[in-house]
Write a protein that holds these residues in place. Structure first.
Motif, short mmCIF file in Angstrom:
data_model
loop_
_atom_site.label_atom_id
_atom_site.label_comp_id
_atom_site.label_asym_id
_atom_site.label_seq_id
_atom_site.Cartn_x
_atom_site.Cartn_y
_atom_site.Cartn_z
N ASN A 160 0.78 -1.23 0.00
CA ASN A 160 0.00 0.00 0.00
C ASN A 160 0.82 1.29 0.00
O ASN A 160 0.25 2.37 0.10
CB ASN A 160 -0.94 0.01 1.22
N ASP A 161 2.13 1.21 -0.13
CA ASP A 161 2.94 2.42 -0.03
C ASP A 161 2.71 3.38 -1.20
O ASP A 161 2.74 4.60 -1.02
CB ASP A 161 4.42 2.04 0.07
N ILE A 162 2.47 2.83 -2.39
CA ILE A 162 2.21 3.71 -3.53
C ILE A 162 0.85 4.40 -3.37
O ILE A 162 0.66 5.53 -3.82
CB ILE A 162 2.30 2.93 -4.86
N LEU A 163 -0.09 3.74 -2.70
CA LEU A 163 -1.37 4.38 -2.41
C LEU A 163 -1.17 5.56 -1.47
O LEU A 163 -1.76 6.63 -1.64
CB LEU A 163 -2.35 3.38 -1.79
N MET A 164 -0.32 5.36 -0.47
CA MET A 164 -0.04 6.44 0.48
C MET A 164 0.60 7.63 -0.22
O MET A 164 0.35 8.79 0.15
CB MET A 164 0.85 5.94 1.61
N ALA A 165 1.43 7.36 -1.22
CA ALA A 165 2.05 8.47 -1.96
C ALA A 165 0.98 9.30 -2.66
O ALA A 165 1.05 10.54 -2.67
CB ALA A 165 3.05 7.92 -2.97
N VAL A 166 -0.03 8.64 -3.22
CA VAL A 166 -1.11 9.37 -3.91
C VAL A 166 -1.90 10.21 -2.91
O VAL A 166 -2.17 11.39 -3.14
CB VAL A 166 -2.04 8.38 -4.65
#
Length: 735
Positions: A160-166
């Protein structure tokens, strides 16, 4: 550039406009303001970025964490439901993945599809930030987001880290657009982003705390400066002086609270407080073992070994409930001093989304408790575990290997903006440096967290590059041929590296001639550089040279990302791969498929050391798979034609017990990892001695460029597969 001044929300009476009409108007306004070259640039980047993220997406073996996320998403999609478990972070990814599985089917590709799409969406987001980054700055940031090794790799990874970036970038964009335009819609959008953020991962607390701290500093700084000058502390006792200081700070805060109605940083700070304050309730667990709370002998966050880590126990539930209620009441109080109706609107958006996600759309109401308390409580407990056990300099090391372009230019940009003292530039420096510091201080250090660190450096670097480009006098440079400086820096770096890394061929005369030629070429380039420096001036020389260096680093970044994503995606010669399921697993799966028995093949997986993962995902449809924990007594019974996958610690017993009817066991590297001993224990003395040791730094550079020198020392934890002699197969194990 948008004005630094805050525009207050208009309070005049205007006709009601439907939401769809307002959104359509905003979209048309943005479309009209985008120039053709911007549209072409972003369209090209989206095509390239999406292609890079989707290419061969299912080929890499499923990581342990990926298999967990995928399997529980699949269970939800097939009707088994889902209950929030903070060990796997928030529920959002499971629910979206379940919808994708339901619509598109379940596979390794669809398990990673959400992250690929969100990683692509991230590329477009600078378009919404052009008012602050500038047209070129936003486009440069989009380019860096497209090719960033960390962004590329983890856009192809079911975490989920790329989701957090968004969500993080979206919150930052909304904050600054609210500062500039003062429209309440940015608070409503921010409330939704916060709900998604808290339903994604607990690093949301770091993001909100950091953004809130910035707003606090911006709002309080002028008040505190005036208040500090008026405090009389001379001639009074220390307790009285402290009381006056605390009182002055509190009065300043109340002044800011009253002024927050007018928008700006004060308003956004209060917005963050009144919307998210109940989510911070479990922070009280930090004090359960201190004199402040230990006298009550109550557990607010159960530790390791308990059935529900992070949950309150016994009477701790009463205290936890009281704290949550108190936080809600405090939110309402602050909201009454701010804007009660605006708070109700924002809070409704936040909590409707949050409750729907944590209860899995009202099917698991226990998710409300786990979300508001255990989610944070679990990770408070885990901070004591220090997962990963990485050294303090871990992010300095991994950033220099993968995100060297934004890190190097970002440091220069931070110095530039801090000296310039322009508010937005200072914020970018604050965001980047504070993020790096927080993740460095945190006890858990993992490579996927590099996504969160790289993001602010990339955005700051994009803006910085646009300012460098604007400083160049391009007409004069083109007219007089000075643009060749752009090519000079990469050429100089390549020649320098060739000279330093040159390996003698054995022909002494030839070696001397080659090295002398390279040295003369370098000296000649230095001479030309000095001449150009004097001719064009310091500012022009440095600006053009910086662009040349950027071009070289960009090419190396693309190369680094492509190698990590496609060549070494599941081979831990990459630090970014960390611990990874070996491709031996997928080779064995192919062998199982070749037997022609499909999901009927009887298989027994030894679950010692958690070896049921990622098999549980791969065998999700299998009808005849078991996961016992083997020991020395496990191989005395008849296994008939069952295929056995046995942990290496049980190999000798399996060899003895299965020898009559089974073929010899074939070795499988179940999971393998980067040899961390190669970078642990670094000291200033070791670094200096390494720099003076030509073979040491040459080895380091060869790793940096080609990932050489570590494959033969990779660590692994293995298993052995045993086939009955009657099973048709030709599997050969790892060497």
């Amino acid at each position: 550039m948008a004005s630094e001044q805050t525009v207050s929300e208009t309070t005049t009476s205007t006709p009601s406009v439907p939401l769809t009409a307002r959104l359509g108007s905003a979209f048309n306004e943005m479309r009209a303001s985008v120039r053709w070259w911007e549209a072409a640039g972003y369209a090209s980047l989206v095509v390239v970025g999406l292609t890079m993220r989707l290419w061969d997406l299912g080929a890499r073996a499923m990581h342990h964490d990926e298999s967990l996320h995928a399997l529980y998403s699949w269970k939800l999609a097939t009707g088994d439901g889902y209950a929030h478990n903070p060990m796997m972070h928030g529920p959002l990814q499971f629910e979206v993945n379940a919808a994708l599985f339901f619509a598109l089917g379940d596979s390794e590709v669809t398990a990673r599809l959400l992250y690929a799409f969100m990683g692509t969406a991230l590329i477009l987001m600078p378009l919404l930030f052009r008012s602050r980054l500038g047209r070129l700055g936003a486009l440069f940031a989009a380019v860096l987001l497209t090719v960033s090794p960390a962004m590329l790799y983890y856009s192809r990874f079911a975490r989920n880290d790329i989701l957090m970036a968004v969500w993080t970038f979206g919150l930052v964009i909304c904050m600054w657009r609210y500062f500039d335009e003062g429209r309440h819609r940015y608070l409503y959008i921010s409330a939704a982003l916060l709900a998604f953020m808290f339903a994604t991962k607990e690093s949301a607390y770091m993001v909100v705390g950091m953004v809130g701290l910035w707003c606090f500093l911006m709002a309080m700084q002028p008040k505190l400066s005036r208040a500090w000058s008026s405090i009389e502390t001379q001639g009074v006792s220390p307790p009285v002086a402290l009381g006056r200081i605390v009182g002055s700070v509190w009065n300043s805060f109340l002044d800011v609270l009253n002024e927050s109605r007018r928008g700006g940083p004060a308003s956004f700070m209060v917005f963050l407080i009144v919307v998210t304050l109940p989510m911070w309730s479990a922070f009280a667990a930090l004090f359960q073992d201190t004199p402040l709370l230990s006298w009550m002998n109550l557990t607010l966050a159960a530790g390791e070994g308990s059935a529900r880590i992070g949950d309150p126990v016994g009477g701790g539930n009463v205290i936890a409930f009281a704290i949550v209620v108190g936080m809600i009441a405090l939110s309402a109080y602050f909201a009454s001093r701010w804007n009660l109706w605006l708070w109700l609107g924002c809070a409704n958006i936040f909590y409707i989304i949050w409750i729907l996600l944590y209860t899995t759309f009202l099917t698991n109401f226990a998710g409300v408790k786990s979300g508001i308390w255990q989610a944070l409580g679990y990770w408070i407990v885990q901070q004591g575990e220090g997962r990963g056990s990485q050294p303090w300099y871990y992010y300095f090391l991994i950033t220099s290997i993968y995100e060297f372009l934004p890190f190097l230019l970002g440091i220069a940009a931070a110095i530039y903006y801090l000296r310039k003292r322009e508010t937005f530039g200072v914020f970018l420096a604050f965001w980047a440096l504070m993020t790096f510091a927080l993740y460095t201080i945190a006890s858990e250090k993992m490579p996927w967290l590099l996504v969160n660190i790289a993001l602010p450096f990339i955005i700051m670097t994009g803006k910085f590059l646009s300012e460098v480009v604007r400083k160049v006098e391009w007409r004069a440079m083109m007219r007089e041929g000075r643009y060749l400086l752009i090519f000079g820096v990469p050429l100089f770096a390549i020649l320098l590296w060739s000279l330093i890394s040159y390996s003698p061929s054995g022909a002494a005369g030839q070696d001397i001639l080659i090295q002398a030629f390279a040295a003369l070429a370098l000296l000649g380039m230095v001479g030309v550089g000095v001449y150009m420096y004097r001719r064009v001036g310091r500012a022009q020389f440095l600006s053009v040279s910086a662009l040349g260096l950027t071009a070289l680093l960009l090419a190396l970044s693309v190369r680094s990302g492509v190698i990590a994503a496609y060549q070494n995606g599941d081979i831990p010669v990459e630090m970014i791969v960390y611990t990874q399921t070996s491709p031996d697993i997928t080779r064995l799966l192919d062998t199982f498929d070749e037997t022609g028995t499909g999901t009927e093949l009887p298989v027994e997986i030894d679950s010692t050391s958690g070896f049921s993962w990622p098999w549980a995902w791969y065998f999700r449809d299998a009808k005849n798979v078991q996961y016992p924990v083997h020991n020395e007594n496990s191989f005395s019974r008849s296994y008939e034609d069952r295929v056995l996958v046995v942990h290496s610690s049980n190999q000798s017993w399996a060899d003895t017990g299965l020898s009559e009817v089974y073929l010899d066991g074939e070795r499988i590297r179940h999971r393998w990892w980067f040899p961390e001993h190669t970078y642990r224990g670094l000291t200033p003395g070791k670094i200096v001695s390494g720099l003076l040791d030509r073979s040491a730094w040459r080895g380091a550079m060869h790793y940096w460029l080609n990932r050489d020198g570590v494959y033969h020392i990779l660590g692994s934890e293995d298993s052995y597969v045993y086939f009955n002699a009657t099973v048709p197969q030709d599997y050969r194990g790892a060497p």
